[in-house]
Design a protein around this motif. Structure first.
Motif, mmCIF file in Angstrom:
data_model
loop_
_atom_site.group_PDB
_atom_site.id
_atom_site.type_symbol
_atom_site.label_atom_id
_atom_site.label_comp_id
_atom_site.label_asym_id
_atom_site.label_seq_id
_atom_site.Cartn_x
_atom_site.Cartn_y
_atom_site.Cartn_z
ATOM 1 N N ASP A 1 49.224 28.441 45.747
ATOM 2 C CA ASP A 1 48.825 29.840 45.635
ATOM 3 C C ASP A 1 47.615 29.948 44.703
ATOM 4 O OD1 ASP A 1 48.543 32.426 44.860
ATOM 5 O OD2 ASP A 1 50.581 32.662 44.083
ATOM 6 N N HIS A 2 46.533 30.491 45.203
ATOM 7 C CA HIS A 2 45.325 30.544 44.375
ATOM 8 C C HIS A 2 45.107 31.887 43.696
ATOM 9 C CE1 HIS A 2 42.943 26.717 45.268
ATOM 10 N NE2 HIS A 2 44.205 26.519 45.591
ATOM 11 N N SER A 3 46.167 32.626 43.536
ATOM 12 C CA SER A 3 46.050 33.895 42.825
ATOM 13 C C SER A 3 45.684 33.641 41.368
ATOM 14 C CB SER A 3 47.383 34.631 42.878
ATOM 15 O OG SER A 3 48.345 33.922 42.132
ATOM 16 N N ALA A 4 45.163 34.682 40.757
ATOM 17 C CA ALA A 4 44.838 34.571 39.331
ATOM 18 C C ALA A 4 46.091 34.229 38.529
ATOM 19 C CB ALA A 4 44.252 35.880 38.826
ATOM 20 N N ARG A 5 47.182 34.851 38.890
ATOM 21 C CA ARG A 5 48.410 34.610 38.134
ATOM 22 C C ARG A 5 48.835 33.155 38.227
ATOM 23 N NH1 ARG A 5 53.746 34.273 38.169
ATOM 24 N NH2 ARG A 5 54.940 35.375 36.574
ATOM 25 N N ALA A 6 48.664 32.577 39.407
ATOM 26 C CA ALA A 6 49.046 31.175 39.565
ATOM 27 C C ALA A 6 48.178 30.272 38.699
ATOM 28 C CB ALA A 6 48.939 30.773 41.027
ATOM 29 N N HIS A 7 46.887 30.555 38.686
ATOM 30 C CA HIS A 7 45.994 29.749 37.852
ATOM 31 C C HIS A 7 46.352 29.862 36.377
ATOM 32 C CE1 HIS A 7 42.849 27.964 40.367
ATOM 33 N NE2 HIS A 7 43.076 28.964 41.203
ATOM 34 N N ALA B 1 37.526 30.477 28.169
ATOM 35 C CA ALA B 1 36.691 30.756 29.329
ATOM 36 C C ALA B 1 37.517 30.727 30.614
ATOM 37 C CB ALA B 1 35.549 29.744 29.413
ATOM 38 N N ASN B 2 38.413 29.750 30.716
ATOM 39 C CA ASN B 2 39.264 29.675 31.902
ATOM 40 C C ASN B 2 40.137 30.915 32.041
ATOM 41 O OD1 ASN B 2 38.389 27.225 32.871
ATOM 42 N ND2 ASN B 2 39.941 26.038 31.776
ATOM 43 N N LEU B 3 40.773 31.280 30.967
ATOM 44 C CA LEU B 3 41.635 32.463 31.006
ATOM 45 C C LEU B 3 40.814 33.691 31.367
ATOM 46 C CD1 LEU B 3 43.929 31.896 27.891
ATOM 47 C CD2 LEU B 3 44.591 31.789 30.296
ATOM 48 N N CYS B 4 39.688 33.819 30.712
ATOM 49 C CA CYS B 4 38.839 34.982 30.913
ATOM 50 C C CYS B 4 38.425 35.098 32.379
ATOM 51 C CB CYS B 4 37.612 34.835 30.028
ATOM 52 S SG CYS B 4 37.072 36.375 29.300
ATOM 53 N N HIS B 5 38.041 33.990 32.939
ATOM 54 C CA HIS B 5 37.581 33.975 34.314
ATOM 55 C C HIS B 5 38.679 34.443 35.269
ATOM 56 C CE1 HIS B 5 36.567 31.884 38.193
ATOM 57 N NE2 HIS B 5 35.449 32.532 37.941
ATOM 58 N N GLN B 6 39.884 34.007 35.034
ATOM 59 C CA GLN B 6 40.983 34.402 35.911
ATOM 60 C C GLN B 6 41.364 35.872 35.719
ATOM 61 O OE1 GLN B 6 42.069 32.611 38.376
ATOM 62 N NE2 GLN B 6 40.744 30.891 37.782
ATOM 63 N N PHE B 7 41.419 36.299 34.490
ATOM 64 C CA PHE B 7 41.742 37.707 34.241
ATOM 65 C C PHE B 7 40.674 38.622 34.851
ATOM 66 C CE2 PHE B 7 44.542 36.282 30.639
ATOM 67 C CZ PHE B 7 45.696 36.912 31.092
ATOM 68 N N ARG B 8 39.462 38.113 34.841
ATOM 69 C CA ARG B 8 38.351 38.901 35.352
ATOM 70 C C ARG B 8 38.535 39.283 36.811
ATOM 71 N NH1 ARG B 8 35.423 41.882 36.150
ATOM 72 N NH2 ARG B 8 33.238 42.286 35.649
ATOM 73 N N ARG C 1 35.737 43.693 32.581
ATOM 74 C CA ARG C 1 35.400 42.598 31.693
ATOM 75 C C ARG C 1 36.007 42.709 30.294
ATOM 76 N NH1 ARG C 1 29.603 42.220 30.117
ATOM 77 N NH2 ARG C 1 29.280 42.324 32.388
ATOM 78 N N ASP C 2 35.870 43.869 29.696
ATOM 79 C CA ASP C 2 36.367 43.992 28.326
ATOM 80 C C ASP C 2 37.865 43.783 28.242
ATOM 81 O OD1 ASP C 2 33.885 44.358 27.422
ATOM 82 O OD2 ASP C 2 34.049 46.527 27.093
ATOM 83 N N GLU C 3 38.560 44.322 29.237
ATOM 84 C CA GLU C 3 40.002 44.126 29.241
ATOM 85 C C GLU C 3 40.362 42.669 29.492
ATOM 86 O OE1 GLU C 3 43.029 47.078 31.004
ATOM 87 O OE2 GLU C 3 41.034 47.844 31.535
ATOM 88 N N ALA C 4 39.599 42.036 30.344
ATOM 89 C CA ALA C 4 39.847 40.617 30.628
ATOM 90 C C ALA C 4 39.680 39.791 29.360
ATOM 91 C CB ALA C 4 38.904 40.120 31.712
#
Lengths: 214, 214
Positions: free
Chosen positions: B81-87, B135-142, B147-150
DNA sequence: TTTTATTGATTGAACGTTCAATAAAAAAAT
DNA sequence: ATTTTTTTATTGAACGTTCAATCAATAAAA
């Protein structure tokens, strides 16, 4: 220079000098000579007042823990609102208090964290402090939710506080206390959201941009 | 014993012995002799293969960071699963990987955290690793929020992970990895709850055991 | 026989602690 | 008020220890 009643003054000087030295070069290179030079006294005086270097380090850690305890206690006593959220807020604020967030205190704290794992006396101090934070949080959460959930919430918030602290200490620019507080409060309100008797809804010392819930 | 091609073997032995020694007595008392004895070799060999004690410590920290990177990368590649949550889940899982949570690695990690504040080389390593996680976390949350919330979410989750880690390392009984994972996921889902395109609701790799109350 | 890996006694630097000497203040005596 | 004595605080050189690094000697493989 020898006046009577120097003991408490020298003790404070040396404890402050210890933090300054650790801030400067780290615990590993904070030698008695460097610490003494920082305090403007000779090396021998450390053994005289603290029985040795270990005694000074222990006293320094005690001081830091006491400062933290005071910072929290002061805010809890100054509380108008006795809600669980207010108490927990005071704990958060206390942990990000000025005296704690300052460079020397932060680095000293982290140094002691690391060395407490192998020095039983420091470990004991660290453990007691830790339990106190956890027990306080747990007790307040318990007012709003069942026991197991309160425990989880307490563990989570304690981890969040320490994590923000740790990352602040490691960041070259130092901890952004406001941002840390904001994140801690945001997490707290998320923890409380599910259990809010509506008495207890977002009371906003800080507004987490709220959200219309799920 | 001298066979040809010993170098990579000895290097691994000595790095492992370094972690073991730090686990046993802490960085401050992890002398070259103790480390060498752990590896079953003589003290001189350390300077031979690492140029000195500092070189060995640097290599050991590199190893730990590499292990962490691999643990995360492996889980991300194994993702159906390539969802943000999975990552993000893979990042959480990787951080609480077996090799990381083990006593020696945990204590070594904390020791390096502390000493990285005053050793530029270690600081650089620590900083790079830190930015990568963020950076990894930020990218997925994005992918799920502005952006600011991510950024806030990434900072919060990074702090939560490190905090759980830290408290696990300090606890005499060691880290309860399952509990840590559970708390991290719970926090993650709270962060995502507000932004869930309905695709994305609580998917439960781990069930927060929810509680029959009291 | 040559090459490679390893040893371990040695060296010099750095550390924490000790303690006789000292200097300043306080108390007592003049 | 002044001098002397006692007390207290402090110094810093000396000591013993411990450590990381070095390198000539050695032992095993190639």
């Amino acid at each position: 220079m020898p006046k009577v009643g120097m003991e408490p003054i020298r003790r404070q000087q040396l404890i402050a000098a210890t933090m300054a030295a650790i801030d400067e070069v780290g615990l590993a290179e904070a030698t008695v000579m460097r610490i003494a030079r920082h305090a403007g006294v000779s090396a021998g005086i450390i053994s005289h007042y603290f029985g040795g270097k270990d005694g000074l380090l222990e006293a320094t850690m005690r001081q830091i823990l006491t400062d933290l305890g005071n910072a929290v206690a002061a805010r809890r006593h100054a509380l108008g609102d006795h809600s669980a959220r207010a108490h927990i807020g005071a704990i958060i604020e206390g942990n990000f208090d000025r005296t704690q967030v300052t460079g020397p205190a932060a680095k000293t704290w982290l140094a002691f964290w690391a060395s407490s794992m192998h020095k039983p006396m420091l470990q004991r101090l660290q453990y007691v402090n830790d339990r106190r934070l956890y027990a306080n949080l747990c007790h307040q959460f318990r007012r709003l939710m069942p026991r197991d959930e309160a425990r989880n919430a307490a563990r989570g918030l304690a981890a969040m506080i320490d994590g923000l602290w740790l990352r602040g200490a490691l960041t070259p620019e130092g901890l952004d206390a406001d941002q840390a507080r904001r994140l801690a409060y945001q997490y707290l309100d998320q923890l409380l959201a599910h259990h809010s008797q509506r008495l207890q809804a977002p009371q906003t010392p800080i507004q987490p941009t709220d959200t219309l819930s799920t």
